[in-house]
Design a protein around this motif. Structure first.
Motif, PDB file in Angstrom:
ATOM      1  N   VAL A   1       0.832  -1.205   0.000  1.00  8.00           N
ATOM      2  CA  VAL A   1       0.000   0.000   0.000  1.00  8.00           C
ATOM      3  C   VAL A   1       0.871   1.260   0.000  1.00  8.00           C
ATOM      4  O   VAL A   1       0.587   2.230  -0.712  1.00  8.00           O
ATOM      5  N   CYS A   2       1.931   1.251   0.807  1.00  5.14           N
ATOM      6  CA  CYS A   2       2.853   2.406   0.836  1.00  5.14           C
ATOM      7  C   CYS A   2       3.469   2.634  -0.539  1.00  5.14           C
ATOM      8  O   CYS A   2       3.605   3.781  -0.998  1.00  5.14           O
ATOM      9  N   LEU A   3       3.840   1.563  -1.228  1.00  8.89           N
ATOM     10  CA  LEU A   3       4.419   1.667  -2.561  1.00  8.89           C
ATOM     11  C   LEU A   3       3.405   2.226  -3.559  1.00  8.89           C
ATOM     12  O   LEU A   3       3.735   3.106  -4.377  1.00  8.89           O
ATOM     13  N   LEU A   4       2.172   1.754  -3.487  1.00  4.32           N
ATOM     14  CA  LEU A   4       1.128   2.256  -4.382  1.00  4.32           C
ATOM     15  C   LEU A   4       0.852   3.738  -4.146  1.00  4.32           C
ATOM     16  O   LEU A   4       0.622   4.494  -5.089  1.00  4.32           O
ATOM     17  N   TYR A   5       0.858   4.148  -2.875  1.00  2.94           N
ATOM     18  CA  TYR A   5       0.654   5.575  -2.586  1.00  2.94           C
ATOM     19  C   TYR A   5       1.771   6.406  -3.201  1.00  2.94           C
ATOM     20  O   TYR A   5       1.521   7.450  -3.807  1.00  2.94           O
ATOM     21  N   TRP A   6       3.002   5.965  -3.078  1.00  2.00           N
ATOM     22  CA  TRP A   6       4.133   6.717  -3.628  1.00  2.00           C
ATOM     23  C   TRP A   6       4.021   6.852  -5.144  1.00  2.00           C
ATOM     24  O   TRP A   6       4.366   7.897  -5.708  1.00  2.00           O
ATOM     25  N   LEU A   7       3.497   5.835  -5.799  1.00  2.00           N
ATOM     26  CA  LEU A   7       3.366   5.864  -7.257  1.00  2.00           C
ATOM     27  C   LEU A   7       2.196   6.730  -7.728  1.00  2.00           C
ATOM     28  O   LEU A   7       2.225   7.263  -8.839  1.00  2.00           O
ATOM     29  N   THR A   8       1.166   6.873  -6.876  1.00  2.00           N
ATOM     30  CA  THR A   8      -0.063   7.563  -7.315  1.00  2.00           C
ATOM     31  C   THR A   8      -0.309   8.885  -6.599  1.00  2.00           C
ATOM     32  O   THR A   8      -1.307   9.565  -6.880  1.00  2.00           O
ATOM     33  N   ARG A   9       0.578   9.282  -5.699  1.00  2.00           N
ATOM     34  CA  ARG A   9       0.304  10.418  -4.819  1.00  2.00           C
ATOM     35  C   ARG A   9       0.095  11.743  -5.548  1.00  2.00           C
ATOM     36  O   ARG A   9      -0.593  12.640  -5.049  1.00  2.00           O
TER      37      ARG A   9
END
Length: 471
Positions: A421-429
């Motif tokens: 989830v942290c990785l997905l947030y970084w990619l979509t933030r």
């Protein structure tokens, strides 16, 4: 499912707490918007002192009662009578000492008046509420414990909402809040005395080993309350208000996974008393897994999108609380690991170890709160709160037998899902809307954990959702 099963009790506590906690959160947010940072800072200090003082009506008696009550051939009516008598005495002593402390520490007449009219009735209400809550936790009928907590939460929330609707000043809101606590306490006593005589009998075993539980419980209670008290001294009322607004959200959200701990606690004590340590570790692992899953689920929206949530819930003038809120969301994640590890020590007879660790964290925490908040205000206070949980996590891990096994079996899959989830947030933030991100990332976290962890999947579908459908 047996009525008194762990999952059943957790479900009842969850169902009884979730709605009222959101109502309490909403009332707190609304009253903050209505009062403003300075008056809300005053109210926050009063509520912090009330929480501290309320603990002194217990001093760990809840733990010794559950310890003694889960032993074979124990007399619950006599234990409850002993519990009730000691709590009443402690509440009167606490009121006296509270008056002396307020007179010694504060000279502002307005602040002192608010402290008195919140503190004294809240102490009496807490003493009475605890009698009913612990009785039904002890006999593992936690749907009644949930009702008591719901009534207590509703009465105080209604008091705060009424103050905003009728535009009462803080000096009028404060006594209404205190009276609401007393009414909830009287309800708690009423539903206990119908089934057990709490006015006759004495068993001194309830005091055995109390000191260790007292110090441990005191540190547990003080750690979340010292923030606004110390920050007010280091940075002023406004910074205390901003911190308290940010802290209110994670502290309320954590009550939801916290009810899971309450359901596991008596059973862990029983296994510990019987020295069934393999079963104890298995159950403790399940507790950590479920609590960390719920804790991270609650933290995700506020960790990544704190600014949007502060604007939405409090308004633009509270934007200074956004960074503290994001930091404090990490505190919830750490707490969801720390609480099961601490319960493991207590229920295996290692309460002194837990006490020493928490006392060390408390002393260091006061220094951290003052040092960091004097330089960084409310943000420094939030950093201090997370550092305290980090210290607790490190110490609990070092002094916990089979800690690596407990953490690996209980937390590895949950943390792996959180990392995704942290990785997905970084990619979509940079392009995702905060509301969509809050909901979407939480759903992804839940779906991913369900795919890789069959035990949590069974907990959600076989125990919780199926029970909701039956309702």
């Amino acid at each position: 499912m047996k009525k008194n099963s762990i999952i059943g009790n957790a479900f009842y506590l969850f169902l009884g707490n979730v709605l009222v906690r959101f109502l309490t959160a909403a009332s707190t947010i609304l009253i903050a918007r209505y009062l403003g940072a300075e008056d809300y800072g005053v109210l926050s200090i009063a509520l912090a002192y009330a929480s501290v003082a309320a603990y002194f009506t217990d001093l760990g008696l809840t733990h010794t009662l559950i310890r003694e009550g889960t032993k074979e051939h124990s007399s619950i009516p006599i234990l409850m009578s002993s519990f009730f008598r000691v709590r009443i005495i402690l509440s009167l002593v606490t009121i006296l000492f509270s008056i002396l402390i307020i007179e010694f520490l504060y000279h502002d007449d307005y602040l002192k008046e608010v402290l008195y009219i919140v503190l004294i009735p809240t102490i009496m209400g807490a003493a009475l509420q605890g009698v009913g809550a612990v009785y039904y936790q002890l006999i593992e009928k936690m749907h009644i414990t949930a009702i008591i907590r719901t009534i207590a939460g509703l009465t105080t929330a209604i008091a705060l909402i009424a103050g905003m609707i009728f535009k009462w000043p803080l000096l009028f809101i404060a006594p209404v809040y205190g009276l609401a606590n007393v009414l909830a306490g009287l309800f708690s006593i009423f539903i206990v005395i119908k089934y057990v005589n709490i006015f006759k009998g004495w068993n001194k075993s309830i005091l055995d080993g109390l000191f260790s539980f007292t110090i441990s419980g005191l540190t547990i209670m003080l750690l979340p309350q010292i923030g606004p008290i110390v920050i007010e001294k280091a940075s002023g009322l406004k910074e205390a208000g901003f911190f308290s607004a940010a802290y209110r959200i994670p502290s309320l959200l954590y009550q939801i996974p916290g009810v899971v701990a309450a359901a596991f606690y008596p059973v862990l004590f029983r296994l510990g008393n019987n020295q069934e340590f393999d079963k104890h570790l298995e159950l403790n692992t399940r507790q950590l897994k479920i609590m960390s899953f719920l804790g991270i689920s609650m933290a995700i929206p506020f960790l990544f999108f704190s600014k949007w949530w502060i604007h939405f819930l409090f308004g633009a003038k509270w934007e200074q609380s956004a960074t503290p809120l994001s930091i404090l969301a990490l505190m919830v994640v750490l707490q969801s690991f720390n609480y099961p590890m601490a319960d493991s020590l207590t229920t295996k007879g290692k309460q002194k170890t837990r006490t020493i660790i928490q006392l060390f964290a408390l002393i260091l925490g006061i220094v951290l709160y003052y040092t960091l908040s004097s330089k960084l205000g409310s943000t420094g206070g939030a950093l201090a709160a997370v550092l305290i949980e980090g210290i607790l996590f490190t110490c609990f891990s070092l002094f916990q037998k089979n800690s690596l096994r407990l953490l690996w079996n209980g937390g590895a899959k949950v943390l792996a899902s959180f990392f995704i989830v942290c990785l997905l947030y970084w990619l979509t933030r940079s392009f995702i809307h905060p509301l969509i991100g809050s909901i979407g990332l939480d759903i992804i976290f839940i779906v991913f954990i369900l795919l890789i962890d069959s035990e949590i999947k069974k907990f959600l579908f076989d125990k919780v959702i199926s029970k909701l459908v039956k309702k």
